[in-house]
Design a protein around this motif. Structure first.
Motif, PDB file in Angstrom:
ATOM      1  N   LEU A  18     -24.855 -60.401  17.354  1.00 41.93           N
ATOM      2  CA  LEU A  18     -24.156 -60.735  16.108  1.00 41.93           C
ATOM      3  C   LEU A  18     -23.361 -62.033  16.209  1.00 41.93           C
ATOM      4  CD1 LEU A  18     -22.920 -57.152  15.200  1.00 41.93           C
ATOM      5  CD2 LEU A  18     -24.759 -58.435  14.077  1.00 41.93           C
ATOM      6  N   ALA A  19     -22.915 -62.378  17.429  1.00 43.25           N
ATOM      7  CA  ALA A  19     -22.147 -63.615  17.618  1.00 43.25           C
ATOM      8  C   ALA A  19     -22.885 -64.585  18.529  1.00 43.25           C
ATOM      9  CB  ALA A  19     -20.761 -63.286  18.175  1.00 43.25           C
ATOM     10  N   ASP A  20     -24.201 -64.535  18.498  1.00 44.20           N
ATOM     11  CA  ASP A  20     -25.012 -65.441  19.313  1.00 44.20           C
ATOM     12  C   ASP A  20     -24.670 -66.903  19.008  1.00 44.20           C
ATOM     13  OD1 ASP A  20     -27.576 -65.874  21.026  1.00 44.20           O
ATOM     14  OD2 ASP A  20     -27.901 -67.086  19.225  1.00 44.20           O
ATOM     15  N   THR A  21     -24.703 -67.721  20.033  1.00 46.19           N
ATOM     16  CA  THR A  21     -24.311 -69.122  19.886  1.00 46.19           C
ATOM     17  C   THR A  21     -25.120 -69.848  18.812  1.00 46.19           C
ATOM     18  OG1 THR A  21     -23.660 -69.220  22.207  1.00 46.19           O
ATOM     19  CG2 THR A  21     -24.059 -71.323  21.089  1.00 46.19           C
ATOM     20  N   ASN A  22     -26.433 -69.582  18.766  1.00 40.83           N
ATOM     21  CA  ASN A  22     -27.305 -70.328  17.859  1.00 40.83           C
ATOM     22  C   ASN A  22     -27.562 -69.632  16.521  1.00 40.83           C
ATOM     23  OD1 ASN A  22     -27.755 -72.456  19.773  1.00 40.83           O
ATOM     24  ND2 ASN A  22     -29.135 -71.074  20.876  1.00 40.83           N
ATOM     25  N   SER A  23     -27.685 -68.303  16.550  1.00 36.88           N
ATOM     26  CA  SER A  23     -28.098 -67.608  15.326  1.00 36.88           C
ATOM     27  C   SER A  23     -27.086 -66.586  14.825  1.00 36.88           C
ATOM     28  CB  SER A  23     -29.442 -66.894  15.564  1.00 36.88           C
ATOM     29  OG  SER A  23     -29.317 -65.935  16.607  1.00 36.88           O
ATOM     30  N   GLY A  24     -25.924 -66.494  15.489  1.00 34.74           N
ATOM     31  CA  GLY A  24     -24.953 -65.478  15.110  1.00 34.74           C
ATOM     32  C   GLY A  24     -23.872 -65.980  14.168  1.00 34.74           C
ATOM     33  N   MET A  25     -22.899 -65.116  13.928  1.00 30.25           N
ATOM     34  CA  MET A  25     -21.762 -65.463  13.072  1.00 30.25           C
ATOM     35  C   MET A  25     -20.917 -66.539  13.738  1.00 30.25           C
ATOM     36  SD  MET A  25     -20.662 -61.539  12.108  1.00 30.25           S
ATOM     37  CE  MET A  25     -19.207 -62.047  11.174  1.00 30.25           C
ATOM     38  N   SER A  26     -20.294 -67.370  12.943  1.00 28.80           N
ATOM     39  CA  SER A  26     -19.413 -68.405  13.479  1.00 28.80           C
ATOM     40  C   SER A  26     -18.079 -67.783  13.907  1.00 28.80           C
ATOM     41  CB  SER A  26     -19.150 -69.474  12.419  1.00 28.80           C
ATOM     42  OG  SER A  26     -18.385 -68.925  11.354  1.00 28.80           O
ATOM     43  N   GLU A  82     -25.670 -57.052   8.411  1.00 26.93           N
ATOM     44  CA  GLU A  82     -26.099 -57.659   7.147  1.00 26.93           C
ATOM     45  C   GLU A  82     -24.976 -58.518   6.562  1.00 26.93           C
ATOM     46  OE1 GLU A  82     -28.258 -55.137   4.449  1.00 26.93           O
ATOM     47  OE2 GLU A  82     -28.575 -53.642   6.001  1.00 26.93           O
ATOM     48  N   HIS A  83     -24.206 -59.143   7.428  1.00 24.94           N
ATOM     49  CA  HIS A  83     -23.088 -59.962   6.986  1.00 24.94           C
ATOM     50  C   HIS A  83     -23.585 -61.114   6.106  1.00 24.94           C
ATOM     51  CE1 HIS A  83     -19.563 -62.703   7.343  1.00 24.94           C
ATOM     52  NE2 HIS A  83     -18.900 -61.564   7.352  1.00 24.94           N
ATOM     53  N   HIS A  84     -22.791 -61.457   5.091  1.00 23.37           N
ATOM     54  CA  HIS A  84     -23.218 -62.465   4.116  1.00 23.37           C
ATOM     55  C   HIS A  84     -23.410 -63.852   4.730  1.00 23.37           C
ATOM     56  CE1 HIS A  84     -19.240 -64.392   4.045  1.00 23.37           C
ATOM     57  NE2 HIS A  84     -18.738 -63.167   4.107  1.00 23.37           N
ATOM     58  N   SER A  85     -22.843 -64.084   5.913  1.00 26.85           N
ATOM     59  CA  SER A  85     -22.967 -65.414   6.517  1.00 26.85           C
ATOM     60  C   SER A  85     -24.337 -65.662   7.143  1.00 26.85           C
ATOM     61  CB  SER A  85     -21.880 -65.621   7.577  1.00 26.85           C
ATOM     62  OG  SER A  85     -22.048 -64.735   8.674  1.00 26.85           O
ATOM     63  N   PHE A  86     -25.121 -64.600   7.339  1.00 26.98           N
ATOM     64  CA  PHE A  86     -26.481 -64.797   7.851  1.00 26.98           C
ATOM     65  C   PHE A  86     -27.362 -65.297   6.707  1.00 26.98           C
ATOM     66  CE2 PHE A  86     -24.999 -61.545  10.930  1.00 26.98           C
ATOM     67  CZ  PHE A  86     -25.286 -62.226  12.110  1.00 26.98           C
ATOM     68  N   PRO A  87     -27.997 -66.434   6.857  1.00 25.35           N
ATOM     69  CA  PRO A  87     -28.821 -66.962   5.758  1.00 25.35           C
ATOM     70  C   PRO A  87     -30.086 -66.147   5.534  1.00 25.35           C
ATOM     71  CG  PRO A  87     -29.105 -68.311   7.733  1.00 25.35           C
ATOM     72  CD  PRO A  87     -27.997 -67.331   8.036  1.00 25.35           C
ATOM     73  N   VAL A  88     -30.597 -66.195   4.326  1.00 21.57           N
ATOM     74  CA  VAL A  88     -31.869 -65.537   4.022  1.00 21.57           C
ATOM     75  C   VAL A  88     -32.955 -66.120   4.932  1.00 21.57           C
ATOM     76  CG1 VAL A  88     -33.625 -65.142   2.262  1.00 21.57           C
ATOM     77  CG2 VAL A  88     -31.193 -65.133   1.636  1.00 21.57           C
ATOM     78  N   GLY A  89     -33.738 -65.260   5.538  1.00 22.39           N
ATOM     79  CA  GLY A  89     -34.781 -65.723   6.443  1.00 22.39           C
ATOM     80  C   GLY A  89     -34.257 -66.075   7.820  1.00 22.39           C
ATOM     81  N   SER A  90     -33.072 -65.618   8.156  1.00 23.93           N
ATOM     82  CA  SER A  90     -32.482 -65.892   9.470  1.00 23.93           C
ATOM     83  C   SER A  90     -33.408 -65.428  10.586  1.00 23.93           C
ATOM     84  CB  SER A  90     -31.133 -65.184   9.594  1.00 23.93           C
ATOM     85  OG  SER A  90     -30.671 -65.199  10.919  1.00 23.93           O
ATOM     86  N   SER A  91     -33.463 -66.207  11.659  1.00 26.61           N
ATOM     87  CA  SER A  91     -34.343 -65.874  12.783  1.00 26.61           C
ATOM     88  C   SER A  91     -33.925 -64.590  13.482  1.00 26.61           C
ATOM     89  CB  SER A  91     -34.338 -67.032  13.796  1.00 26.61           C
ATOM     90  OG  SER A  91     -33.028 -67.250  14.303  1.00 26.61           O
ATOM     91  N   SER A  92     -32.696 -64.150  13.265  1.00 26.24           N
ATOM     92  CA  SER A  92     -32.210 -62.946  13.943  1.00 26.24           C
ATOM     93  C   SER A  92     -32.381 -61.674  13.108  1.00 26.24           C
ATOM     94  CB  SER A  92     -30.726 -63.109  14.298  1.00 26.24           C
ATOM     95  OG  SER A  92     -29.922 -63.127  13.131  1.00 26.24           O
ATOM     96  N   LYS A  93     -32.963 -61.786  11.926  1.00 27.34           N
ATOM     97  CA  LYS A  93     -33.001 -60.637  11.022  1.00 27.34           C
ATOM     98  C   LYS A  93     -33.707 -59.438  11.638  1.00 27.34           C
ATOM     99  CE  LYS A  93     -34.316 -59.064   6.428  1.00 27.34           C
ATOM    100  NZ  LYS A  93     -34.898 -59.414   5.101  1.00 27.34           N
ATOM    101  N   GLN A  94     -34.869 -59.648  12.233  1.00 27.42           N
ATOM    102  CA  GLN A  94     -35.610 -58.522  12.805  1.00 27.42           C
ATOM    103  C   GLN A  94     -34.829 -57.859  13.922  1.00 27.42           C
ATOM    104  OE1 GLN A  94     -38.468 -57.025  11.791  1.00 27.42           O
ATOM    105  NE2 GLN A  94     -38.337 -58.394  10.021  1.00 27.42           N
ATOM    106  N   GLU A  95     -34.186 -58.667  14.764  1.00 28.89           N
ATOM    107  CA  GLU A  95     -33.394 -58.107  15.857  1.00 28.89           C
ATOM    108  C   GLU A  95     -32.186 -57.347  15.314  1.00 28.89           C
ATOM    109  OE1 GLU A  95     -34.138 -57.951  19.118  1.00 28.89           O
ATOM    110  OE2 GLU A  95     -36.057 -58.736  18.395  1.00 28.89           O
ATOM    111  N   ARG A  96     -31.595 -57.846  14.242  1.00 27.18           N
ATOM    112  CA  ARG A  96     -30.456 -57.147  13.649  1.00 27.18           C
ATOM    113  C   ARG A  96     -30.881 -55.817  13.027  1.00 27.18           C
ATOM    114  NH1 ARG A  96     -28.775 -59.978   9.432  1.00 27.18           N
ATOM    115  NH2 ARG A  96     -30.043 -61.864   9.690  1.00 27.18           N
ATOM    116  N   MET A  97     -32.069 -55.765  12.426  1.00 24.29           N
ATOM    117  CA  MET A  97     -32.558 -54.521  11.875  1.00 24.29           C
ATOM    118  C   MET A  97     -32.902 -53.524  12.982  1.00 24.29           C
ATOM    119  SD  MET A  97     -32.204 -54.741   8.641  1.00 24.29           S
ATOM    120  CE  MET A  97     -30.696 -55.645   9.125  1.00 24.29           C
ATOM    121  N   LYS A  98     -33.400 -54.025  14.106  1.00 22.51           N
ATOM    122  CA  LYS A  98     -33.660 -53.150  15.250  1.00 22.51           C
ATOM    123  C   LYS A  98     -32.356 -52.586  15.801  1.00 22.51           C
ATOM    124  CE  LYS A  98     -37.948 -55.370  16.847  1.00 22.51           C
ATOM    125  NZ  LYS A  98     -38.571 -56.158  17.946  1.00 22.51           N
ATOM    126  N   LEU A  99     -31.347 -53.439  15.864  1.00 20.42           N
ATOM    127  CA  LEU A  99     -30.031 -52.995  16.326  1.00 20.42           C
ATOM    128  C   LEU A  99     -29.486 -51.909  15.403  1.00 20.42           C
ATOM    129  CD1 LEU A  99     -27.520 -53.398  18.198  1.00 20.42           C
ATOM    130  CD2 LEU A  99     -26.718 -55.066  16.507  1.00 20.42           C
TER     131      LEU A  99
END
Length: 248
Positions: A18-26, A82-99
Protein backbone atom coordinates in the motif's frame (compact mmCIF):
# COMPACT_ATOMS: atom_id res chain seq x y z
CA UNK A 1 -8.89 -8.14 24.63
CA UNK A 2 -9.48 -9.70 21.21
CA UNK A 3 -9.56 -13.46 20.56
CA UNK A 4 -7.97 -12.97 17.15
CA UNK A 5 -5.37 -10.57 15.84
CA UNK A 6 -3.76 -9.85 12.49
CA UNK A 7 -0.11 -11.03 12.58
CA UNK A 8 2.55 -8.40 12.09
CA UNK A 9 3.81 -10.35 9.09
CA UNK A 10 0.55 -9.78 7.24
CA UNK A 11 0.37 -6.15 8.34
CA UNK A 12 3.92 -5.60 7.11
CA UNK A 13 3.14 -7.22 3.74
CA UNK A 14 0.06 -5.04 3.37
CA UNK A 15 2.01 -1.86 4.16
CA UNK A 16 4.80 -2.79 1.75
CA UNK A 17 2.20 -2.91 -1.02
CA UNK A 18 0.00 0.00 0.00
CA UNK A 19 2.95 2.36 0.60
CA UNK A 20 5.26 1.03 -2.11
CA UNK A 21 7.83 3.56 -3.26
CA UNK A 22 6.72 3.50 -6.90
CA UNK A 23 3.06 2.46 -6.93
CA UNK A 24 1.81 3.07 -3.38
CA UNK A 25 0.25 5.93 -1.46
CA UNK A 26 2.33 9.05 -0.97
CA UNK A 27 3.64 10.05 2.46
CA UNK A 28 1.13 12.93 2.84
CA UNK A 29 -1.74 10.62 1.84
CA UNK A 30 -0.63 8.06 4.42
CA UNK A 31 -0.66 10.76 7.12
CA UNK A 32 -4.05 12.14 6.08
CA UNK A 33 -5.63 8.67 5.95
CA UNK A 34 -4.27 7.59 9.33
CA UNK A 35 -5.19 10.88 10.96
CA UNK A 36 -8.73 10.35 9.72
CA UNK A 37 -8.92 6.93 11.35
CA UNK A 38 -7.28 8.29 14.52
CA UNK A 39 -9.95 10.97 14.78
CA UNK A 40 -12.74 8.50 14.02
CA UNK A 41 -11.73 6.07 16.78
CA UNK A 42 -9.94 8.41 19.17
CA UNK A 43 -6.57 6.69 18.72
CA UNK A 44 -3.14 8.32 19.01
CA UNK A 45 -0.98 7.55 15.96
CA UNK A 46 2.84 7.86 16.02
CA UNK A 47 3.16 10.00 12.87
CA UNK A 48 0.43 12.67 12.80
CA UNK A 49 2.32 15.04 10.48
CA UNK A 50 4.47 15.00 7.35
CA UNK A 51 7.39 14.77 6.87
CA UNK A 52 7.51 12.11 9.55
CA UNK A 53 10.34 10.84 11.69
CA UNK A 54 10.38 7.31 10.28
CA UNK A 55 12.79 5.36 8.06
CA UNK A 56 10.23 5.33 5.23
CA UNK A 57 6.50 5.63 4.58
CA UNK A 58 5.98 1.86 4.72
CA UNK A 59 7.29 1.81 8.28
CA UNK A 60 5.20 4.86 9.17
CA UNK A 61 2.06 3.17 7.84
CA UNK A 62 2.82 -0.10 9.65
CA UNK A 63 3.47 1.51 13.01
CA UNK A 64 0.37 3.66 12.63
CA UNK A 65 -1.86 0.69 11.83
CA UNK A 66 -0.45 -1.18 14.82
CA UNK A 67 -1.90 1.52 17.09
CA UNK A 68 -5.43 0.30 16.26
CA UNK A 69 -7.45 -2.68 17.46
CA UNK A 70 -7.64 -5.75 15.14
CA UNK A 71 -11.17 -5.05 13.78
CA UNK A 72 -10.09 -1.48 13.05
CA UNK A 73 -6.92 -2.75 11.34
CA UNK A 74 -9.12 -4.98 9.17
CA UNK A 75 -11.26 -2.04 8.08
CA UNK A 76 -8.24 0.21 7.48
CA UNK A 77 -6.52 -2.30 5.19
CA UNK A 78 -9.80 -3.06 3.40
CA UNK A 79 -10.42 0.61 2.66
CA UNK A 80 -6.82 1.50 1.82
CA UNK A 81 -6.81 -1.21 -0.85
CA UNK A 82 -9.21 1.06 -2.76
CA UNK A 83 -7.92 4.43 -1.59
CA UNK A 84 -8.89 7.32 -3.87
CA UNK A 85 -5.24 8.26 -4.44
CA UNK A 86 -4.63 5.12 -6.51
CA UNK A 87 -5.23 6.11 -10.15
CA UNK A 88 -7.59 4.17 -12.39
CA UNK A 89 -5.60 1.41 -14.06
CA UNK A 90 -2.92 1.47 -11.37
CA UNK A 91 -0.26 -1.21 -11.82
CA UNK A 92 -0.87 -2.37 -8.25
CA UNK A 93 -4.61 -2.97 -8.60
CA UNK A 94 -4.43 -6.74 -9.05
CA UNK A 95 -2.06 -7.12 -6.12
CA UNK A 96 -4.30 -4.94 -3.96
CA UNK A 97 -7.33 -7.07 -4.84
CA UNK A 98 -5.36 -10.21 -3.97
CA UNK A 99 -4.41 -8.64 -0.65
CA UNK A 100 -8.06 -7.81 0.02
CA UNK A 101 -9.10 -11.37 -0.82
CA UNK A 102 -6.48 -12.78 1.56
CA UNK A 103 -7.61 -10.35 4.25
CA UNK A 104 -11.17 -11.69 4.00
CA UNK A 105 -10.10 -15.33 3.71
CA UNK A 106 -7.80 -15.26 6.73
CA UNK A 107 -9.32 -12.66 9.02
CA UNK A 108 -12.96 -12.40 7.97
CA UNK A 109 -14.13 -12.96 11.58
CA UNK A 110 -12.69 -9.54 12.44
CA UNK A 111 -14.77 -7.75 9.86
CA UNK A 112 -17.06 -5.15 11.42
CA UNK A 113 -20.74 -5.76 10.69
CA UNK A 114 -21.81 -4.36 7.36
CA UNK A 115 -24.83 -4.65 5.16
CA UNK A 116 -24.63 -7.96 3.32
CA UNK A 117 -24.98 -8.16 -0.44
CA UNK A 118 -28.01 -9.54 -2.18
CA UNK A 119 -27.19 -13.21 -1.90
CA UNK A 120 -29.84 -15.72 -0.87
CA UNK A 121 -28.43 -15.82 2.65
CA UNK A 122 -30.84 -18.49 4.01
CA UNK A 123 -29.82 -20.80 1.18
CA UNK A 124 -26.11 -20.23 1.88
CA UNK A 125 -26.58 -20.78 5.62
CA UNK A 126 -28.59 -23.94 4.99
CA UNK A 127 -25.88 -25.26 2.68
CA UNK A 128 -23.24 -24.59 5.36
CA UNK A 129 -25.24 -26.81 7.71
CA UNK A 130 -25.35 -29.68 5.22
CA UNK A 131 -21.63 -29.40 4.45
CA UNK A 132 -20.36 -29.90 8.01
CA UNK A 133 -19.43 -33.51 7.20
CA UNK A 134 -17.43 -32.26 4.19
CA UNK A 135 -15.03 -29.66 5.66
CA UNK A 136 -12.88 -29.10 2.57
CA UNK A 137 -15.91 -28.25 0.44
CA UNK A 138 -17.32 -26.10 3.24
CA UNK A 139 -14.04 -24.18 3.52
CA UNK A 140 -14.17 -23.24 -0.15
CA UNK A 141 -17.77 -22.08 0.13
CA UNK A 142 -16.81 -19.95 3.15
CA UNK A 143 -13.86 -18.41 1.27
CA UNK A 144 -16.08 -17.56 -1.68
CA UNK A 145 -18.67 -15.92 0.60
CA UNK A 146 -16.00 -13.77 2.26
CA UNK A 147 -14.74 -12.61 -1.12
CA UNK A 148 -18.29 -11.92 -2.29
CA UNK A 149 -18.95 -9.83 0.81
CA UNK A 150 -15.74 -7.95 0.08
CA UNK A 151 -17.02 -7.02 -3.36
CA UNK A 152 -14.29 -8.99 -5.12
CA UNK A 153 -16.04 -10.31 -8.22
CA UNK A 154 -13.00 -12.00 -9.67
CA UNK A 155 -11.89 -15.29 -11.06
CA UNK A 156 -10.66 -16.62 -7.70
CA UNK A 157 -14.14 -16.34 -6.14
CA UNK A 158 -15.68 -18.46 -8.90
CA UNK A 159 -12.74 -20.84 -8.72
CA UNK A 160 -13.46 -21.36 -5.01
CA UNK A 161 -17.05 -22.32 -5.83
CA UNK A 162 -15.99 -24.67 -8.60
CA UNK A 163 -13.37 -26.35 -6.44
CA UNK A 164 -15.75 -26.64 -3.50
CA UNK A 165 -18.31 -28.44 -5.67
CA UNK A 166 -15.61 -30.67 -7.13
CA UNK A 167 -14.29 -31.58 -3.66
CA UNK A 168 -17.80 -32.40 -2.48
CA UNK A 169 -18.43 -34.72 -5.43
CA UNK A 170 -15.08 -36.45 -4.90
CA UNK A 171 -16.05 -37.00 -1.29
CA UNK A 172 -19.57 -38.35 -1.76
CA UNK A 173 -18.69 -40.41 -4.85
CA UNK A 174 -15.36 -41.59 -3.41
CA UNK A 175 -13.31 -40.92 -6.54
CA UNK A 176 -10.67 -38.49 -7.74
CA UNK A 177 -12.34 -37.26 -10.92
CA UNK A 178 -12.45 -33.66 -12.12
CA UNK A 179 -15.76 -31.79 -12.06
CA UNK A 180 -16.32 -32.29 -15.80
CA UNK A 181 -16.01 -36.05 -15.34
CA UNK A 182 -18.48 -36.22 -12.45
CA UNK A 183 -21.61 -35.51 -14.50
CA UNK A 184 -22.38 -39.13 -15.33
CA UNK A 185 -21.37 -40.58 -11.92
CA UNK A 186 -23.56 -38.16 -9.98
CA UNK A 187 -26.41 -38.83 -12.39
CA UNK A 188 -26.12 -42.54 -11.70
CA UNK A 189 -25.98 -41.88 -7.94
CA UNK A 190 -29.08 -39.68 -8.05
CA UNK A 191 -30.95 -42.34 -10.03
CA UNK A 192 -29.90 -45.04 -7.54
CA UNK A 193 -31.10 -42.79 -4.69
CA UNK A 194 -34.60 -42.64 -6.16
CA UNK A 195 -34.54 -39.37 -8.11
CA UNK A 196 -36.96 -39.28 -11.03
CA UNK A 197 -35.50 -39.65 -14.54
CA UNK A 198 -36.68 -36.15 -15.40
CA UNK A 199 -35.02 -34.58 -12.37
CA UNK A 200 -31.81 -36.55 -12.86
CA UNK A 201 -31.65 -35.45 -16.49
CA UNK A 202 -32.24 -31.81 -15.55
CA UNK A 203 -29.64 -31.91 -12.76
CA UNK A 204 -26.90 -33.42 -14.93
CA UNK A 205 -27.64 -31.05 -17.81
CA UNK A 206 -27.37 -28.06 -15.47
CA UNK A 207 -24.11 -29.39 -14.05
CA UNK A 208 -22.75 -29.89 -17.57
CA UNK A 209 -23.64 -26.31 -18.52
CA UNK A 210 -22.12 -25.12 -15.24
CA UNK A 211 -18.81 -26.74 -16.22
CA UNK A 212 -18.96 -25.24 -19.73
CA UNK A 213 -19.68 -21.79 -18.31
CA UNK A 214 -16.65 -22.07 -16.06
CA UNK A 215 -14.41 -23.21 -18.91
CA UNK A 216 -15.56 -20.53 -21.33
CA UNK A 217 -15.52 -17.53 -19.04
CA UNK A 218 -13.61 -18.13 -15.84
CA UNK A 219 -10.55 -19.93 -17.18
CA UNK A 220 -10.09 -17.07 -19.64
CA UNK A 221 -10.31 -14.55 -16.77
CA UNK A 222 -13.35 -12.83 -18.25
CA UNK A 223 -14.89 -9.92 -16.35
CA UNK A 224 -18.22 -11.21 -15.08
CA UNK A 225 -21.28 -9.09 -14.21
CA UNK A 226 -22.19 -9.07 -10.52
CA UNK A 227 -25.61 -10.58 -11.19
CA UNK A 228 -24.01 -13.57 -12.94
CA UNK A 229 -21.63 -14.12 -10.03
CA UNK A 230 -24.61 -14.02 -7.65
CA UNK A 231 -26.51 -16.56 -9.78
CA UNK A 232 -23.52 -18.94 -10.01
CA UNK A 233 -22.98 -18.65 -6.25
CA UNK A 234 -26.57 -19.60 -5.47
CA UNK A 235 -26.59 -22.35 -8.10
CA UNK A 236 -23.44 -23.85 -6.57
CA UNK A 237 -25.02 -23.78 -3.11
CA UNK A 238 -28.15 -25.48 -4.48
CA UNK A 239 -26.05 -28.18 -6.14
CA UNK A 240 -24.12 -28.79 -2.91
CA UNK A 241 -27.17 -28.89 -0.66
CA UNK A 242 -29.06 -31.36 -2.87
CA UNK A 243 -26.03 -33.61 -3.40
CA UNK A 244 -25.50 -33.99 0.35
CA UNK A 245 -29.20 -34.47 1.10
CA UNK A 246 -29.62 -37.19 -1.49
CA UNK A 247 -26.31 -39.03 -1.12
CA UNK A 248 -25.53 -38.44 2.58
Amino acid sequence: MFSESIPVGFLSKACDLLADTNSGMSGPNVVRAMNGYADQWDVRVPYPSYPFDAPNKRTALLESIQAFAPPQQFLIIEELCEHHSFPVGSSSKQERMKLKAELYSRFGDLRPDKEVRELDVPLIDDTRHWLHAHPTALAKLEEAKLKYDAGIFQRNLIDDLRLGLELLLKSVLDNGKSLENQVQPIGARLKASGSSPQFTNMFTRLLDYYCKYQNEHVKHDDKLPEEEVEFIFEMTASFMKHIVRVTG
